[in-house]
Motif scaffolding. Sequence first.
Motif, PDB file in Angstrom:
ATOM      1  N   LEU A 103       0.853  -1.179   0.000  1.00 55.72           N
ATOM      2  CA  LEU A 103       0.000   0.000   0.000  1.00 55.72           C
ATOM      3  C   LEU A 103       0.890   1.230   0.000  1.00 55.72           C
ATOM      4  CD1 LEU A 103      -2.719   1.551   0.415  1.00 55.72           C
ATOM      5  CD2 LEU A 103      -2.450   1.137   2.880  1.00 55.72           C
ATOM      6  N   VAL A 104       0.581   2.176  -0.878  1.00 52.08           N
ATOM      7  CA  VAL A 104       1.299   3.451  -0.925  1.00 52.08           C
ATOM      8  C   VAL A 104       0.276   4.568  -0.764  1.00 52.08           C
ATOM      9  CG1 VAL A 104       2.772   4.996  -2.276  1.00 52.08           C
ATOM     10  CG2 VAL A 104       3.079   2.506  -2.453  1.00 52.08           C
ATOM     11  N   VAL A 105       0.506   5.456   0.189  1.00 48.20           N
ATOM     12  CA  VAL A 105      -0.379   6.608   0.387  1.00 48.20           C
ATOM     13  C   VAL A 105       0.432   7.872   0.138  1.00 48.20           C
ATOM     14  CG1 VAL A 105      -1.934   7.823   1.926  1.00 48.20           C
ATOM     15  CG2 VAL A 105      -1.727   5.338   2.091  1.00 48.20           C
ATOM     16  N   VAL A 106      -0.070   8.709  -0.752  1.00 46.37           N
ATOM     17  CA  VAL A 106       0.639   9.927  -1.143  1.00 46.37           C
ATOM     18  C   VAL A 106       0.007  11.126  -0.442  1.00 46.37           C
ATOM     19  CG1 VAL A 106       1.315  11.396  -3.082  1.00 46.37           C
ATOM     20  CG2 VAL A 106       1.166   8.905  -3.387  1.00 46.37           C
ATOM     21  N   GLY A 107       0.808  11.837   0.342  1.00 45.79           N
ATOM     22  CA  GLY A 107       0.345  13.042   1.036  1.00 45.79           C
ATOM     23  C   GLY A 107       1.324  14.167   0.837  1.00 45.79           C
ATOM     24  N   ILE A 108       1.330  14.752  -0.358  1.00 42.06           N
ATOM     25  CA  ILE A 108       2.330  15.763  -0.703  1.00 42.06           C
ATOM     26  C   ILE A 108       1.706  17.133  -0.940  1.00 42.06           C
ATOM     27  CG2 ILE A 108       4.024  14.114  -1.588  1.00 42.06           C
ATOM     28  CD1 ILE A 108       3.015  14.668  -4.411  1.00 42.06           C
ATOM     29  N   GLY A 109       0.528  17.344  -0.362  1.00 39.80           N
ATOM     30  CA  GLY A 109      -0.094  18.652  -0.445  1.00 39.80           C
ATOM     31  C   GLY A 109      -1.355  18.662  -1.290  1.00 39.80           C
TER      32      GLY A 109
END
Length: 517
Positions: free
Chosen positions: A352-358
Amino acid sequence: MAEQSKPKGPDLTRGVPVGDVADGGMVGGHVGDDAVLLARRGDELFAIGATCSHYGGPLAEGLIVGDTVRCPWHHACFSLRTGEAVAAPAFNPMPCWRVEKRNGTAFVREKIEPAGKARSSSAKPERVVIVGGGAAGFAAAEMLRREGFAGSVTLISSDEAAPYDRPNCSKDYLAGNAPEEWIPLRPPEFYKDQSIDLELRSDVTGIDAKERQVTLASGRSVPFDKLLLATGAEPVRLNIAGADQPHVRVLRSLADSRAIIAKAKAARRAVVIGASFIGLEVAAALRAREIEVHVLAPERRPLERVLGREFGDVVRAIHEQHGVVFHLEETATAIDGGNVKLKGGTTLPADLVVVGIGVRPRVQLAERAGLKIDRGVAVNEYLETSVPGIFAAGDIARWPDPHTGENLRIEHWVVAERQGQTAARNILGQRQRFSEVPFFWSQHYDVPINYIGHAETWDDLDIEGNIESRDCLVRYRRNGKVLAVASIFRDVDNLKEEAAMKRAGLVGSAARAPASR
């Protein structure tokens, strides 16, 4: 949403010596099975429910400001006189009781029935359209009806779910600790009972400011007399090979949260890309689900830009104590199947990859309509855009902040809710300046961080208490002026700083206000 506390303290029906309640002070007790707060302001005494209607915070541990009481947890604000939730994040009012003073003793008597507000006059707008079903949009619709507006209210949302508590999507709900009933801001029947036309899964594609109508993707037009734009923000997508795979997710909506939960059920290892507040809250939630978590970010320490070096080090240590592995000063170059490849040559396996870059504000609709854009939708102190009768609130709105003297656009949940409330009042002609001090909270396991104000940059900070001991108040200054305050377990001090900041902002705003004609 809140669980009522078991009654503690004195039976207030039997009386409390008035001298035992200091001016500006509170005494917690009960009336029957109800937890009740006896509060004093000058010679006046008030009795109000003791448990915040938002998430059950103990109001006795909060702060009285004027004739209101503020919750220590999430800064909800209630009128001591009426129990009304005058400022988000709470919307449900608190019960109130009549207080009788006799021979130096205060007795709490019968419960007071809330007084409804009169319906608005025909001079007010007859048709209000709100675009966006998030924090600002919901708060505006709710406030229009609370203020007695009798015209039509149409709330148009691209979301598939009725307005919900978005902060929980990265906190307890994602961790599996919050039941489904906590998530909706109001039950389904609320919209019918309040005659709010809620249109879900609907996209607005155009605004005709001259003809006063919006056009939906279906081709249908909806007329308005006043319009509120609350289109919010959208996550920044990762632009690398493999970022479009099904196990690579962003977190913005309830649907996103549910998708991550579904993936997490079979996942053993997760990579969170981005050490933002959202990214770190996701990391904490996934650790609660006993998933191995790696956090990848380009900065030297998490949250340093917002909270500073010392705070950033402690936040990192908190997560490492719970098993999170950091890969800082690193970026992802590709996601190859179940592997995340890093610029430094390392490969991290991930189910699982979760992207939280804005996020980016959704301003395209406003821009196409010809509204003034300034890294967001430009509004005045009343949250009105460059086109009269069209307002903007929430993540898209850039407003003149009375405290800093700067134009700010802030992506905070409570700010969006309070702007929605102010915009609703101004749609009804009340001419209320938006002067609320920005506030947000973030949860990292058992450590809450409360932050008020806004300091995009600062040249000095001072630490009261000890961050490592998780007992601190940190002030961020520029040119000697306090712009923001962050705290851990200093709730009342945080509330006091917020009240002082608002007073200063109101004074400054009055000084800058143009002379009336």
